[in-house]
Design an enzyme around this catalytic site. Structure first.
Site, mmCIF file in Angstrom:
data_model
loop_
_atom_site.group_PDB
_atom_site.id
_atom_site.type_symbol
_atom_site.label_atom_id
_atom_site.label_comp_id
_atom_site.label_asym_id
_atom_site.label_seq_id
_atom_site.Cartn_x
_atom_site.Cartn_y
_atom_site.Cartn_z
ATOM 1 N N ASN A 163 0.878 -1.178 0.000
ATOM 2 C CA ASN A 163 0.000 0.000 0.000
ATOM 3 C C ASN A 163 0.914 1.226 0.000
ATOM 4 O OD1 ASN A 163 -1.773 2.074 0.522
ATOM 5 N ND2 ASN A 163 -2.335 1.374 2.581
ATOM 6 N N LYS A 177 0.243 4.273 -0.322
ATOM 7 C CA LYS A 177 -0.367 5.487 0.244
ATOM 8 C C LYS A 177 -0.080 6.694 -0.668
ATOM 9 C CE LYS A 177 -0.254 3.320 4.720
ATOM 10 N NZ LYS A 177 -0.243 3.439 6.165
ATOM 11 N N HIS A 231 -9.725 1.434 4.920
ATOM 12 C CA HIS A 231 -8.444 1.605 5.614
ATOM 13 C C HIS A 231 -8.656 2.567 6.792
ATOM 14 C CE1 HIS A 231 -4.337 2.722 6.525
ATOM 15 N NE2 HIS A 231 -3.964 1.639 5.880
ATOM 16 N N GLU A 237 -6.983 4.920 7.843
ATOM 17 C CA GLU A 237 -6.735 6.336 7.504
ATOM 18 C C GLU A 237 -7.961 6.938 6.817
ATOM 19 O OE1 GLU A 237 -2.993 5.702 5.489
ATOM 20 O OE2 GLU A 237 -2.116 5.146 7.417
ATOM 21 N N GLU A 247 -5.747 -4.743 10.730
ATOM 22 C CA GLU A 247 -4.716 -3.725 10.922
ATOM 23 C C GLU A 247 -4.950 -2.978 12.233
ATOM 24 O OE1 GLU A 247 -2.741 -2.551 6.998
ATOM 25 O OE2 GLU A 247 -4.485 -1.274 7.218
ATOM 26 N N GLY A 306 2.259 2.382 10.732
ATOM 27 C CA GLY A 306 3.209 3.470 10.531
ATOM 28 C C GLY A 306 3.918 3.900 11.810
ATOM 29 N N SER A 342 3.133 -2.035 10.350
ATOM 30 C CA SER A 342 4.586 -2.101 10.520
ATOM 31 C C SER A 342 5.188 -3.467 10.192
ATOM 32 C CB SER A 342 4.994 -1.658 11.927
ATOM 33 O OG SER A 342 4.599 -0.311 12.144
HETATM 34 P P1 PGA Z 1 2.622 0.364 7.627
HETATM 35 O O1 PGA Z 1 1.163 0.565 6.974
HETATM 36 O O2 PGA Z 1 3.158 -0.939 7.088
HETATM 37 O O3 PGA Z 1 3.417 1.546 7.183
HETATM 38 O O4 PGA Z 1 2.425 0.308 9.113
HETATM 39 C C1 PGA Z 1 0.291 -0.511 6.797
HETATM 40 C C2 PGA Z 1 -1.020 -0.020 6.236
HETATM 41 O O5 PGA Z 1 -1.453 1.081 6.596
HETATM 42 O O6 PGA Z 1 -1.658 -0.723 5.425
#
Ligand code: PGA
Length: 253
Positions: A9, A11, A98, A100, A170, A176, A215
């Protein structure tokens, strides 16, 4: 046997040069990853077509994904992108819900369910993201939070729709932040999700892929992917570096 799935992903990252470098690098290295692992990448909307051209020319079976979609097929929805538009570009996977999107763009469970439906109506596979916040985990409300999000989707879409879907667990506190759920913590929630599905449809529960996000990196991927109910990963930051991403993909083999 559920085929493992590792999805990058990206982003809101990348420019045309980075997209070329990443896609070409992943195409070159993909043969090093066994057939037991399906790989997908989700660039931004405006880089999808660029990635599609490279992927189609290489024909190495890497799935093209989108990070979002709108639920309506067409109309006066300034700034939005419809599922048929994505399908026409060769997109096969679409992330919906997601954290976010839920947090920063106030997406509701109802909107997310409508997006899920729209993705399937265009013959693509939704990746439904669910996960608890740090406060919920600390208050021992992980199970309730995760299953509420799942039930909100099931009640709108029906359990059978999960035959053609992926679930991404998640935990928001791990996204992140560099803090990964331990393999045991992640497995516990993946099992809860699968068990919850099994009470409604055993075949769906056995077949649906539940991938972990938060992460994931090469250093922790193998231990996570070795868990019985973890079928791969949704990878943010670590998917922006070819060697790191490929090494994560190899860990799923
Ligand atoms: P990350 O993001 O691996 O940077 O923690 C995962 C995601 O948001 O799908």
């Amino acid at each position: 046997m559920r085929q493992k799935l590792v999805v990058g992903n990206w982003k809101m990252h990348g420019d045309r040069d980075l997209v070329n470098r990443l896609v070409e690098g992943i195409i070159d290295a993909a043969p090093l990853v066994g057939d037991a692992v399906e790989i997908g990448i989700c660039p931004t909307y405006i880089h999808i077509e660029q990635a599609a051209k490279l992927l189609i020319a290489a024909n190495v079976g890497i799935g093209l994904g989108a990070q979002n979609v709108y639920c309506e097929e067409k109309g006066a929805y300034t700034g939005e992108v419809a599922a048929p538009m994505l399908a026409q570009l060769g997109v096969s996977l679409v992330i919906v819900g997601h954290s976010e999107r839920r947090e920063l763009f106030a997406e509701s469970d109802a909107l997310i369910a409508a997006k899920f439906k729209a993705v399937q109506a265009s013959n693509m596979i939704p990746i439904l993201c669910i996960g608890e916040s740090l406060e919920q985990r600390e208050a021992k409300l992980t199970e309730q939070a995760v299953l509420e999000q799942l039930d909100a989707a099931i009640s709108e879409i029906g359990i059978a729709a999960f035959h053609n879907a992926v679930i991404a667990y998640e935990p928001i506190w791990a996204i992140g932040t560099g803090k990964t759920a331990s393999p045991e913590q992640a497995q516990e929630v993946h099992w809860l999700i699968r068990d919850h599905l099994a009470k409604q449809d055993a075949a769906v529960a056995a077949a649906v892929r539940i991938i972990y996000g938060g992460s994931v990196k090469s250093a922790n991927a193998k231990d996570l992917f070795n868990q019985a109910d973890i079928d791969g990963g949704l990878v943010g930051g670590a998917s922006l570096e070819v060697n790191e991403f490929i090494s994560i993909c190899k860990s799923a083999d």
